[in-house]
Scaffold this motif. Sequence first.
Motif, short mmCIF file in Angstrom:
data_model
loop_
_atom_site.label_atom_id
_atom_site.label_comp_id
_atom_site.label_asym_id
_atom_site.label_seq_id
_atom_site.Cartn_x
_atom_site.Cartn_y
_atom_site.Cartn_z
N ARG A 137 36.75 44.05 29.75
CA ARG A 137 36.21 43.25 30.83
C ARG A 137 34.84 43.19 30.97
O ARG A 137 34.23 42.23 30.96
CB ARG A 137 36.91 43.42 32.18
CG ARG A 137 38.42 44.59 31.88
CD ARG A 137 39.27 45.06 33.00
NE ARG A 137 38.13 46.16 32.74
CZ ARG A 137 38.48 47.17 33.91
NH1 ARG A 137 39.88 47.35 34.38
NH2 ARG A 137 37.87 49.11 34.23
N ARG A 138 34.35 43.83 30.39
CA ARG A 138 33.00 43.68 31.38
C ARG A 138 32.12 42.62 30.11
O ARG A 138 31.88 41.27 30.75
CB ARG A 138 31.67 45.11 31.11
CG ARG A 138 32.17 45.84 32.12
CD ARG A 138 31.99 47.26 32.27
NE ARG A 138 32.69 48.03 33.04
CZ ARG A 138 31.77 49.35 33.11
NH1 ARG A 138 30.22 49.61 33.15
NH2 ARG A 138 31.91 50.10 33.97
N PHE A 178 28.07 20.07 38.12
CA PHE A 178 28.52 19.13 36.36
C PHE A 178 29.04 18.16 36.52
O PHE A 178 28.51 16.89 36.42
CB PHE A 178 28.57 20.48 35.39
CG PHE A 178 28.37 21.32 35.40
CD1 PHE A 178 26.98 21.46 35.52
CD2 PHE A 178 28.66 22.36 34.76
CE1 PHE A 178 25.87 22.82 35.66
CE2 PHE A 178 28.42 23.43 34.02
CZ PHE A 178 26.56 23.82 34.85
N LEU A 231 33.36 39.70 31.48
CA LEU A 231 33.08 38.35 32.51
C LEU A 231 31.66 38.09 31.53
O LEU A 231 30.71 37.57 32.88
CB LEU A 231 33.15 40.00 33.14
CG LEU A 231 34.30 40.00 34.33
CD1 LEU A 231 34.49 40.99 35.03
CD2 LEU A 231 34.34 38.63 34.83
N LEU A 261 32.39 29.07 39.65
CA LEU A 261 32.89 28.84 37.74
C LEU A 261 33.36 27.33 38.98
O LEU A 261 33.13 26.37 38.85
CB LEU A 261 33.24 29.39 37.43
CG LEU A 261 32.39 30.00 37.15
CD1 LEU A 261 32.88 30.88 35.59
CD2 LEU A 261 30.64 29.88 36.02
N TYR A 303 36.62 45.09 40.04
CA TYR A 303 36.67 44.10 39.23
C TYR A 303 37.37 42.90 39.71
O TYR A 303 37.43 41.43 39.18
CB TYR A 303 37.20 44.76 37.31
CG TYR A 303 36.29 45.47 37.52
CD1 TYR A 303 35.12 44.99 36.99
CD2 TYR A 303 36.08 47.25 36.87
CE1 TYR A 303 34.01 45.87 36.21
CE2 TYR A 303 35.62 48.36 36.02
CZ TYR A 303 33.55 47.15 35.92
OH TYR A 303 33.14 48.01 35.09
N VAL A 337 33.86 35.68 40.60
CA VAL A 337 33.13 34.79 39.71
C VAL A 337 33.66 33.51 39.55
O VAL A 337 33.29 32.46 39.10
CB VAL A 337 32.69 35.21 38.42
CG1 VAL A 337 32.39 34.54 37.57
CG2 VAL A 337 32.19 36.10 38.20
N GLY A 387 28.68 29.64 31.59
CA GLY A 387 28.46 28.94 33.00
C GLY A 387 27.15 28.41 33.02
O GLY A 387 27.04 27.26 33.25
N VAL A 388 26.27 29.35 32.86
CA VAL A 388 25.01 29.44 33.05
C VAL A 388 24.34 28.13 31.50
O VAL A 388 23.58 27.24 32.03
CB VAL A 388 23.92 30.24 33.52
CG1 VAL A 388 22.81 30.38 33.24
CG2 VAL A 388 24.26 31.01 34.87
N ALA A 402 25.93 26.53 30.14
CA ALA A 402 26.47 24.94 30.04
C ALA A 402 25.70 24.45 30.68
O ALA A 402 25.02 23.20 30.40
CB ALA A 402 28.02 24.81 30.81
N VAL A 459 31.14 34.88 30.40
CA VAL A 459 31.77 33.88 30.86
C VAL A 459 30.89 33.54 32.00
O VAL A 459 29.95 32.49 31.93
CB VAL A 459 33.28 34.37 32.07
CG1 VAL A 459 33.12 33.45 33.70
CG2 VAL A 459 34.35 34.45 31.66
N PHE A 466 29.32 25.16 39.93
CA PHE A 466 29.30 24.70 38.35
C PHE A 466 29.82 23.57 38.55
O PHE A 466 29.90 22.07 38.09
CB PHE A 466 29.33 26.13 38.08
CG PHE A 466 27.96 26.50 38.28
CD1 PHE A 466 27.12 26.04 37.95
CD2 PHE A 466 28.40 27.50 38.83
CE1 PHE A 466 25.87 27.41 38.00
CE2 PHE A 466 27.02 28.86 38.55
CZ PHE A 466 25.73 28.63 38.66
#
Lengths: 255, 449, 792
Positions: free
Chosen positions: C6-7, B48, C10, B40, B29, B36, C17-18, C20, C13, B44
């Motif tokens: 948590r999952r 943007f 995530l 971002l 995790y 991740v 992002g996608v 946006a 999030v 990303f």
Amino acid sequence: MSLIDDFLARWHEYRRPGYYEEFDYHWTMTVDLDRCTGCEACVTACQAENNTPIVGEDAIARGRHMQWMRVERYWEGEYPDVKLRAIPMFCQHCDAAPCETVCPVSATYHNQDGLNAQIYNRCIGTRSCAVYCPYEVRYFNYNNHHWDEPLDQQLNPDVSVREKGVMEKCTFCIQRIRQAKDAAKDDGRRRVQDGEVQPACVQTCPTEALVFGDRKDPDSAVSLMLGNERAYTVLEELNTDPSVVYLKKVDADAA
Amino acid sequence: MQRRHEDIKFADVNNDIVRSLVETGPRYYVTLAIAVLITLACFFFPWFYQLYYGIGAAGMNHPTVWGTYLASFIFWIGLSHSGTLLSCVLHITNSEWRKAMYRSAEAMTLFSLMVAAMMVMVHVGRPWFIHWALPYPNQMELWPNFRSPLMFDVMAITTYLTGSSIFIYMGSIPDFAAVRDRTTGWRHHMYVLLSLGWRGTDTEWHRLGWAYTFLAVLIIPLAVSVHSIVSWDFAMSIVPSLHQTIFAPYFVVGAIYSGTAGIVTVMFVLRKYMNFEHYITKVHFDNLGKLLLALSLIWTYINVVEVFTGWYSNDSAELESLRYKLFGFYAPLYWEMILFCAVAPLLLISKRFRTSFVPMLILSIAINIGMYTERFLIVGTSLSRQYLPDSWGVYVPSLVELSILVGSIAMFCTLFLVFVKIFPSVSIYEVKETLPAPDEGKTQWQATH
Amino acid sequence: MPNIDRRSFLTLVGAGGVGAGAGFMLSESRKHPVEHLVPYPVPPEEFSPGIATWYNSVCSMCSAGCGISVRTREGRAKKIEGNPAHPVSQGRLCALGQSGLQALYNPDRITGPLVRAGRRGELEFDPATWEESLAELANQLELMRTAGRGGGVALLTGGVRGHLASLLELFMSWLGSDQLLHYDFNHPATLYAANERFFGESELPYYDIENSRYVLSFGADFIGHWLSPVHHGLGFGRSRQARDGIRARFVQIEPRMSLTGAAADEWIAANPGTEGILALGIARRIVDQGGYQGADLDAWRAALDGYAAESVAEQTGVAADTVARLADSFAETQPGLAIGGGATGNHSNGVDALVAVNALNHLVGNIGVEGGVIFNPPPAFGPTASRQAGLSRMLELAEDARAGRIEMLIVSNTNPVFNLPEAAGFAEALADIPQIVSLSTFLDETTAQADLVLPSHTYLESWGDDAPSPGVGFRVGAVSQPVVEPLYDTRATGDIVLELAHRMGLDLAFPWPNMEEYLKYSWREVWSSGTPDPAIPDFDTFWTSVVRAGVWGDETRAPGGEFAPDAGVVDGIGVGAPEFAGAEGEFPYALHPYLSNGLHDGRGANLPWMQELPDALTGVVYGSWIELNPVTAEELGLSEGDVVAIESPAGSIEAPVLVYPAIMPGVVAMPIGQGHEQYGRYAHEHGVNPIDVLAAQTEPGTGALAWAATRVRLVPTGGRVDLVKVGGDSRELGREIVQIADAGTPAAAGAPTVASATDAGAAVGIDVPAVGAEAAMANTRLNSIPITVVNT
């Protein structure tokens, strides 16, 4: 099946030999390098006519000038026998244009007047046309440009202002050609007469180095210039078949 | 507790691999979260910003209108090559050692293709109109330009992506079924859907085998064509040093080369962190090493050819382009590329090197750095030095570009991390094929007891 | 708090992002510019929406006086082109002229009257009204006038011609002041003086380049910016490739290759300030070879005695056989033309040098003939006596200011604080003037010192007229009309002066309500001076036609008479060695400042088009640089971008080095135009002003600033900057991009000549109808200017 008939009819039409060489007009420009002084009046004329943005010092420092017409300078020899060769460089409107084949969305294409046209609205900005162009005359909008008010009041309403992400280049002042054609039509004439239309650069050139006209008209000024023994095209070896023909500079002291 | 490959039992295979899907530690995790976040923040966010500001956020300029985005695009397409292509080739040639690694290799293909597609989005000036590059009927009767090599690209990549997706999915169906039978809850439901009702009958196995081989044969020429076509983006231009017939094989070899190196990297990571030590062994590294060595030699040969083509042309533009590449502004990068991709891989001659995991990892990463440099140089040097000397320029990537490059790697990692938790990253049934049958084992056991 | 593990976090999030990204793209693709529909129920009489209207006027960006046609759409000026009917520009226009639009629409224009609030130069102004400011100013002036202190008012204006100049004369004479000065940095005062001395002509002559076969130019960058560059350009082009089998040869003599030098067939570098000596060397050779057979041959022989080939070669650095070759070919090739100006004229021996150049024309019989030097008639209107002030006159003004003799300075359309050397001390002298009024359009360096700013219209908003100088060999007059409504609360200079006069109670002397009426009144005289034309029954018809056509005048050049210099002139011929400020040992390099193509003397610096116009020879934009010969640069260990301090006896500035292949080793050159401290966002903080380091050296005969007569030394500062310029490598590498034809190639038959140049008008004709069919027709005809009222 009319759809298939239609398709076949077009297929045969398009495949007719010489179909792609048949233009209504064949607009051509000649540049007499023996007359050209490199004064760059054409550069400003083009910028004024075509709403080319003022990009700012930083952008030029990063190699992002936008003037569609530029004067290239080549030095020859060393002091004191040094010579400057200036050559105006702008879209050559090639009849075998590399840029036209590469655009994935056909944003640049050859129109019925032999012009290499650019459709700003269609452009998605792959910039491949600029890579394929050996003359480096395609300019990309790296960002949106703005004109400090009230400079924007000068913008030519006949020419669109391009947004970020779009390629642009010399159009031979297509808006003037359109107007001339409309005027000819309103007059009940079939064709535009020689001298009736001139791009901004040709119009302003103080030394009359630039001549513009229809190559299909054998009596036009530009046809006369094409017959000159000094006529040549830049990077001829690439077989791009440009519609801009240069006339060699005369070196009075060359043998 | 190191087990030898021969010691693995059929049941162990199922257990090990299902465990890799179900049992997830905090380390995973944390890694995923980092990946991740980097995606971002580095991909990303700058993208943007670039969408808002325009491509000017990158460092491209008048002569050099293509930059790292396109280099990254070729790089990721290249990386995609060894996965499915290698898997197909090895499948047809019945290479045993393929079986433990091909699933992850194919996943690599898939994800690098996805990242490559993202790079296209990042590269173009107006990505919000990217759909115009697709041939779809519309009332304006506007079609894409089928003469454009870029259009060929769109076609080739879409086909390759589709083919690869089907290929990896088809090969995973029996495994999904195996996992389905050993999981509960939402996972079970997911694998019920994914396994498409696989029961493991002889007919099913027969059909799968047939279809799988068929696809493998189909994908090989497709993969070769994809990178040939990518090379045509360049070779069909008349830019000095790009307009070369050798570009298609050059790109294909380069692609397989960097892809194979990529597989080595991924293998190492899987082996180390997914506890597949006994599935991915020295044999795999040895074989991949041999392959890398062969590819590096071909690649070097083509590079030499490229230099000689330019030199022998005796054409001002070609010569200048060559001179600039070898001794100009970007020359350090060129020699770095030669060091990483032509000289360093000669170490692979030694078997000891090939079977050492960490040196192989380092080399594989070095090769990919070198290969990225190669792509950058193809774009950077040639566009900076074209026909009209007064229009020469220099291109230096901007921070936004570098950040997006880092972000794209993170995006790839993210996709891969998600993948290893959904797909059995080592093929259960094919690994079993390499093991002694349970019956044999039983007979042996009976004999000794 | 909702229960999020948590999952899910995530997942969210990632999805966010996608999402946006997708949302952004969606909004980008759907974005349309906001458009406002402008209701136009009753469009103004003069234009119809969508149809361009063309107005003919006169360019005021430099002193050439080209006729222009301004294209307007919906009341906004869109483009400036040359007026095809105007004999100076003939439909053509230079880059600076076309940028006039950016003077009109400049974001840094002064939008209304300002009154100084802080201390001088601090740029603290309070807005004021015209009513108050004019009332106050008129009151002050009237008090001074009635008290007999009108002489304390000085009016300093840029070079102004035509009836505005007459109006200013009238106004100042009513005030009782003779302090009416015109100041232009590049005013060719020495050329006027040389012509006066040699020809006895007070007007600049017409250089008939078009019909010439040999042009020998001493320092005059006549294609770049000198006198009338557009007209010279026309002549240049036509002399090269418009006559069957005849191609003129151009030789340019100057220490640093200018645009003209680059276009010439031969560029010869003579030591700075010795061009006049070279001219006399050539003259001596012509006389020696029997090329001159006038009655005063002996006087010539005597005058040229000291200019033998060897000594000339030694002084000028030009080889003796080159001198001989130039002399022989110049004498042989007729008609030929010798032109002198630029740095040659602005040296300590400027007038003598230009007289020497004039002498060359005389020796080969090129005066008053086609393709030679043709004398201009006096201007059709406007004052003839020049009010141009050289440096010494400006120093006198400064002296008067220091002595308290100047109570009020009115500055209009000139920027002496920028354009005079710091050594002249003019800026400091301003502090001693109690009241400074500026009639400037822009907040330039001089206006920044003003107490009262009465902003003037640009030329595109004002009425005016002009008689170009130099003319084209016959009388030409042109009317300048407003092409757009005034943008701001500004007024035309002429209107301000008239309003002041009215408020001072001088209604009887100034009976005209505004400039337009004044012009009409004055042009009535022009009309009645000519032969009556039945087609023009009354003045109103005449006026309308002139305004429409934008030009009026004669058609043909007066035939030239025999010319012989007055007795004594020949004896006085001789050019001394140049004198520089700064000893050669201490200051090893001669500084060669030159007017830049786009920025001119600095007035173009606030025009973004001109800032972005790559320098014609170096490609530099937005900056200053100092040009060094490659040898000089190597000696000093400098390369492009190294910043050096340029130190002269008068001051020091810093600029980056540019290695320039076509400059003499002992000379360094700098473009003028940058280095503004004020003058708006596009001008300030770019480059440096080389005028700052010029010594206050004058040409003794005229008192003109000898701006080419300062020596400097270069001190590397160790700094480095990237010169911002367009262009990559400046060598062709044998790629045959600019191809060269050999000398045997005949000049082009069928190249555009005068006849096809007239077609230029036809292009304009597309949109012309709004001007009127008659004017449109006039536009297409070049040499038939519509209304001819004078016979020559």
